[in-house]
Scaffold this active site. Sequence first.
Site, mmCIF file in Angstrom:
data_model
loop_
_atom_site.group_PDB
_atom_site.id
_atom_site.type_symbol
_atom_site.label_atom_id
_atom_site.label_comp_id
_atom_site.label_asym_id
_atom_site.label_seq_id
_atom_site.Cartn_x
_atom_site.Cartn_y
_atom_site.Cartn_z
ATOM 1 N N HIS A 1 0.990 -1.147 0.125
ATOM 2 C CA HIS A 1 -0.082 0.041 0.003
ATOM 3 C C HIS A 1 0.805 1.214 0.029
ATOM 4 C CE1 HIS A 1 1.054 0.071 4.211
ATOM 5 N NE2 HIS A 1 0.345 -1.280 4.323
ATOM 6 N N GLU A 2 0.313 2.332 0.092
ATOM 7 C CA GLU A 2 1.054 3.689 0.061
ATOM 8 C C GLU A 2 2.355 3.764 1.072
ATOM 9 O OE1 GLU A 2 -1.163 7.248 -0.372
ATOM 10 O OE2 GLU A 2 -2.635 6.043 -1.734
ATOM 11 N N GLY A 3 1.935 2.961 2.129
ATOM 12 C CA GLY A 3 3.053 2.865 3.311
ATOM 13 C C GLY A 3 4.257 2.310 2.919
ATOM 14 N N HIS A 4 4.224 1.151 2.098
ATOM 15 C CA HIS A 4 5.280 0.381 1.394
ATOM 16 C C HIS A 4 6.045 1.226 0.508
ATOM 17 C CE1 HIS A 4 2.897 -3.142 2.841
ATOM 18 N NE2 HIS A 4 4.038 -3.543 3.429
ATOM 19 N N GLY B 1 8.626 1.077 8.731
ATOM 20 C CA GLY B 1 7.534 1.996 8.908
ATOM 21 C C GLY B 1 7.488 2.004 10.600
ATOM 22 N N GLN B 2 7.323 3.258 11.025
ATOM 23 C CA GLN B 2 6.775 3.476 12.355
ATOM 24 C C GLN B 2 5.403 3.096 12.830
ATOM 25 O OE1 GLN B 2 6.373 7.836 14.057
ATOM 26 N NE2 GLN B 2 4.691 6.893 15.127
ATOM 27 N N LYS B 3 4.681 2.728 11.923
ATOM 28 C CA LYS B 3 3.190 1.925 12.127
ATOM 29 C C LYS B 3 3.501 0.776 13.064
ATOM 30 C CE LYS B 3 -0.709 -0.113 11.418
ATOM 31 N NZ LYS B 3 -0.311 -1.515 10.883
ATOM 32 N N SER C 1 -2.788 -0.501 6.369
ATOM 33 C CA SER C 1 -2.148 -1.681 6.837
ATOM 34 C C SER C 1 -2.706 -2.778 5.853
ATOM 35 C CB SER C 1 -3.020 -2.067 8.060
ATOM 36 O OG SER C 1 -2.688 -3.456 8.376
#
Length: 284
Positions: free
Chosen positions: A34-37, A147-149, A185
């Site tokens: 997703h955009e996080g990756h 990621g900080q996620k 996520s």
Amino acid sequence: MIKTSSIKKVRDLISEQKKNTKSVGLVPTMGAFHEGHESLIKKARKENDYVVVSIFVNPAQFAPNEDYNLYPRDIKSDLLKAENNGADLVFMPNDKVIYPEDYSTYVTVEELTDKLEGKSRPSHFRGVTTIVTKLLNIVTPDNAYFGQKDAQQLAVVKRMVKDLNMPVKIVGCPIIRNQSGIALSSRHHYLNRTQMKTAVGIYESLKEGVKMIKSGTSDFGAVKERILDVLQNFGIKRIDYVEFNKWESLEPLRKPEGKVLISLAVRIGNTRLLDNVILDSPRL
Ligand code: PAF
């Protein structure tokens, strides 16, 4: 962009880069981008000469009752996104390459992994630190992006790299949220539309917590009550934890002190979702 499942091929390509004194960035992932990756790959692209993305759904970090088999996999779309964001090499090993039949070595970070996620998922971080060690050994990057996620994962990996003198810089990257504030996520694949609406409550509750701390509330017990109220108002009733810890030592906090990590895990339907914020304690 080159794709391979061979460790030898990765090593050969990397040694060629290193011969030419090129810097190497690694983005370790389990796919289902997703955009996080994508933000991690973009950052790696900006900061390195050569960008490696690994895609491996790591069985060692899932307990037998968890979602290893269900975990979303979409290699075609992942490869496209990796290429569009500037990856040079995608390493996508199979299970046998990573964990051959006689495999018996695991890496554990103690203490830091007993709390938060570690309490609910006791074997999880042993799986994460083992695969991350293997990927760092295979790719030997200068920089690796997380990621900080998954804030505890970031803290644990940083500690491992420091404790074991691994020659790599761990780069933490901000959480990417959708328009409703939901932290992206891969597990959102499991949620229906109504559940996605419910998930809005997660970040709303964290924002309320931040607001209280910034406006001078120093009792984290009271802040936690407010966060729980907001979650429940959104219909989120299954709350695994809401905790306050010092960033990055993860020492529990009862009042503001330095950088504060507020993190939580909740269940919506059968899906366990995490979110967090890191804020500076206000000067009172
Ligand atoms: O954050 C993830 O996707 C995974 O835990 C990681 C770091 C790729 C290890 O499997």
